[in-house]
Write an enzyme that holds these catalytic residues in place. Structure first.
Site, PDB file in Angstrom:
ATOM      1  CE1 TYR A 139      -5.494  -5.872  -6.679  1.00 36.01           C
ATOM      2  CE2 TYR A 139      -6.050  -7.841  -5.445  1.00 36.01           C
ATOM      3  CZ  TYR A 139      -5.381  -6.631  -5.543  1.00 36.01           C
ATOM      4  OH  TYR A 139      -4.586  -6.198  -4.518  1.00 36.01           O
ATOM      5  NE  ARG A 192       3.929  -6.908   1.636  1.00 40.53           N
ATOM      6  CZ  ARG A 192       2.906  -7.640   1.203  1.00 40.53           C
ATOM      7  NH1 ARG A 192       3.107  -8.829   0.665  1.00 40.53           N
ATOM      8  NH2 ARG A 192       1.666  -7.191   1.278  1.00 40.53           N
ATOM      9  CE  LYS A 210      -5.922  -4.768  -2.790  1.00 35.57           C
ATOM     10  NZ  LYS A 210      -6.491  -5.804  -1.924  1.00 35.57           N
ATOM     11  CD  GLU A 282      -3.633  -3.103  -1.057  1.00 33.65           C
ATOM     12  OE1 GLU A 282      -3.459  -4.332  -1.039  1.00 33.65           O
ATOM     13  OE2 GLU A 282      -4.555  -2.536  -0.451  1.00 33.65           O
ATOM     14  CG  ASP A 283       0.745  -4.826  -2.256  1.00 32.66           C
ATOM     15  OD1 ASP A 283       0.198  -5.450  -1.333  1.00 32.66           O
ATOM     16  OD2 ASP A 283       0.586  -5.106  -3.449  1.00 32.66           O
ATOM     17  CG  ASP A 305      -6.869  -5.119   1.476  1.00 37.74           C
ATOM     18  OD1 ASP A 305      -7.819  -5.461   2.207  1.00 37.74           O
ATOM     19  OD2 ASP A 305      -6.671  -5.616   0.346  1.00 37.74           O
ATOM     20  CG  ASP A 306      -1.048  -5.626   2.022  1.00 38.02           C
ATOM     21  OD1 ASP A 306      -1.422  -6.345   1.090  1.00 38.02           O
ATOM     22  OD2 ASP A 306      -0.631  -4.463   1.861  1.00 38.02           O
ATOM     23  CG  ASN A 447      -2.798 -13.725  -3.913  1.00 36.24           C
ATOM     24  OD1 ASN A 447      -3.279 -14.706  -4.450  1.00 36.24           O
ATOM     25  ND2 ASN A 447      -3.464 -12.965  -3.061  1.00 36.24           N
ATOM     26  CG  ASN A 491      -9.934 -12.036  -3.822  1.00 35.44           C
ATOM     27  OD1 ASN A 491      -9.637 -10.913  -3.441  1.00 35.44           O
ATOM     28  ND2 ASN A 491      -9.812 -12.413  -5.084  1.00 35.44           N
TER      29      ASN A 491
END
Length: 591
Positions: A139, A192, A210, A282-283, A305-306, A447, A491
């Protein structure tokens, strides 16, 4: 967070369950494999009993040289393997020795992905037993480089690719996936990826990574996890002109075309897998992330999650840090650099926790939290031009154009970076924050490592060793004035695996903010005195499966309390039940 989403949903809450929006569903370990002990015999089922060459090519059941003599006889493996019989521990030592020979992190990543494709249990055995060493490989930060080069290193599909070409046929595409009992889907549209921007179809590395952590750290069965990439094109000209790019060669679809594809996907997921499948966004870019969470939060089990995972893990670090910096949560003043989905999500969860502890209305607790975006401090005079998710943070103050001026004006006790822009916590900024605080809390969360707002070395040096520091990407220990400083890593892997496990074991059908608060408090409670003595505000990853089980128990308990759990009766000991449900990667003996 839920309060912001309620505004976007015209006051509708996730607790307002509409019977029309709920359907049956839920999955079980049909063959009892994960309930079996290590010495019990199980059958290596695929569509039929796997034997011979097909068994060696089946990553779910392949054990390589660990097949016993009896297994080689009963499954027609004689002659297909060298005569040596070795155990899993020796295989693990051999592979770890091999992986450590690589000097380039991407080579280690490719080696781990190759292992996952040929021997699933051994892959997870390595990851579980060597989590602190291998987490940065599978990851962040290495997965960012892997996504950038995914077209070149792509070998075998590890998830489902749903593009605009599949519009009108998404349910059929879901049925092409060989596993039927899916509990968790991680989906991205690649717009993203980390702090790297639009990587289009090559963002698949994120859902794959993930879900590997969902299994290794949270104990969900690999067969119950499904990575998905929604390919609507990319605006990345470099990828569009790259002959090795594996996605649609067109600019991103937006508006109605985009929303219709996503809606068809969400509808098909529920139809195919039931009410209790967790869909983790995610993203996604800010303009889609909040809208999707608001739109589907009341009809599906969804989690971003973001926005939510990052918020929960950062809140846990802040709560734990109170033992080092002193004071109660409501006494501190927070300044964020970055007002996107991560920054506003963290800010909202901190405000919710303060409100919960002090019984002060949320609108009041927000006033001690300030955000800086690309145009400067978010203040009330800018409110009309702000995106909806920034508006709650527009407080009364004169305009301030840059971070250093904002630090001097606000005098925060906690400085949090979620900007995605590297080296923005300059020497002047950290010196200014340190001048107002004996022990400033500095969290550089962006990150990968290149995008971190500052390094551990910079934070400790410029604060003269007084900062309590944690980051999104890992940093090596640093020695300053004869003292070794070990920084923590904020994290998301601390939170989302255990959070997802808690939703699964309780049969939850919706995600509520109180579950996120419960997860944060559970994680903060795992930080020991020994950790604090080292300046850490997060526990070591070596204990992550115990931590995940504790988080799962707290999340499940809150789901039962809120009436969102469907797995009845409620287990008497949720922690022990969570542990008993966790997948273990040790080899099974075959009939």
């Amino acid at each position: 967070m839920e309060s912001t989403m309620k505004e976007m949903r015209d006051g509708v809450s996730v607790l307002d369950l509409d019977p029309k929006s709920t359907v049956g569903g839920g999955v079980e370990d049909v063959y009892g494999e994960d309930r079996a002990t290590e010495d019990q015999l199980v059958t290596p089922w695929t569509f039929s009993v796997a034997s011979g060459y097909s068994l060696l090519r089946d990553p779910q059941h392949n054990k390589g040289l660990a097949f016993t003599q009896n297994e080689r006889d009963s499954h027609y493996l004689r002659g297909l393997l060298p005569p040596a019989v070795v155990n899993q521990e020796l295989q693990e030592r051999k592979l770890m020795n091999s992986i450590r020979q690589y000097q380039v992190p991407l080579q280690k990543y490719v080696a781990m992905m190759d292992l996952q494709e040929r021997n699933q249990r051994l892959f997870y055995k390595l990851l579980v037993d060597n989590v602190e060493e291998l987490l940065p490989v599978v990851y962040t930060p290495t997965v960012g480089e892997a996504c950038q080069k995914y077209g070149s290193i792509f070998r075998r599909p590890q998830g489902l690719y749903i593009s605009l070409n599949e519009k009108g046929k998404i349910l059929e595409v879901l049925k092409n996936w060989p596993e039927r009992s899916i509990q968790v889907i991680v989906v991205t549209d690649g717009e993203r990826i980390l702090g790297l921007g639009d990587l289009g179809c090559q963002g698949m590395g994120i859902p794959v990574g993930k879900l590997a952590l969902y299994t290794a750290l949270g104990g969900l069965r690999p067969s119950s996890c499904l990575p998905v990439t929604i390919d609507v094109g990319t605006n990345n000209e470099e990828l569009l002109n790259n002959e090795f790019y594996i996605g649609l060669r067109q600019r991103r679809a937006t508006g109605k075309e985009y929303s219709e594809l996503l809606h068809e996907f969400m509808t098909a997921v529920k139809q195919n897998y039931g009410e209790k499948v967790l869909v983790q966004f995610e993203d996604f870019a800010n303009h889609n992330a909040f809208d999707l969470l608001a739109k589907y939060g009341t009809t599906h089990l969804v989690f971003n999650d973001d926005i939510q995972g990052t918020a929960s893990v950062v809140l846990a670090g802040v709560v734990a840090a109170l033992n080092l910096i002193g004071g109660s949560l409501n006494e501190h003043k927070f300044l964020f650099l970055g007002a996107g989905e991560a920054g506003t999500g963290i800010a909202e969860l901190i405000a919710l926790e303060v409100s919960k502890r002090t019984k002060v209305p949320l609108e009041e607790t927000r006033k001690k939290i300030w955000l800086v975006d690309s145009k400067g401090l978010i203040v009330s005079s800018r409110k009309d031009s702000l995106q909806h998710f920034k508006q709650p943070w527009a407080h009364e103050h004169e305009p301030v154009k840059d971070l250093l001026s904002a630090v001097k004006a606000i005098k925060p006790t906690v400085l949090i970076g979620s900007s995605g822009v590297g080296r923005t916590f300059t020497k002047e900024v950290i010196e200014a924050v340190s001048s107002y605080n004996e022990k400033p809390l500095i969290l550089a969360l962006s990150n990968p490592t290149s995008q971190s707002e500052c390094t551990a070395e910079e934070a400790y040096t410029w604060s003269e060793g007084r900062a309590i520091f944690a980051s999104g990407s890992p940093f090596d220990p640093f020695e300053y004035n004869g003292k070794v400083y070990v920084s923590g890593q904020a994290n998301n892997a601390y939170i989302f695996p255990g959070f997802g496990l808690g939703l699964v074991i309780s049969g939850a059908i919706r995600v509520h903010d109180d579950m996120l608060l419960a997860a944060s408090e559970a994680l903060a409670g795992q930080v020991s005195k020994e950790n604090y003595d080292m300046g850490l505000i997060y526990p070591p990853f070596s204990n992550i499966r115990k931590i995940s089980a504790q988080i799962a128990a707290s999340v499940a308990a809150k789901a039962y309390e809120l009436g969102l759990a469907t797995r009845l009766p409620r287990p008497a000991d949720l922690f022990k039940y969570a542990e008993s449900c966790m997948y273990t990667p040790n080899y099974r003996s075959y009939r």
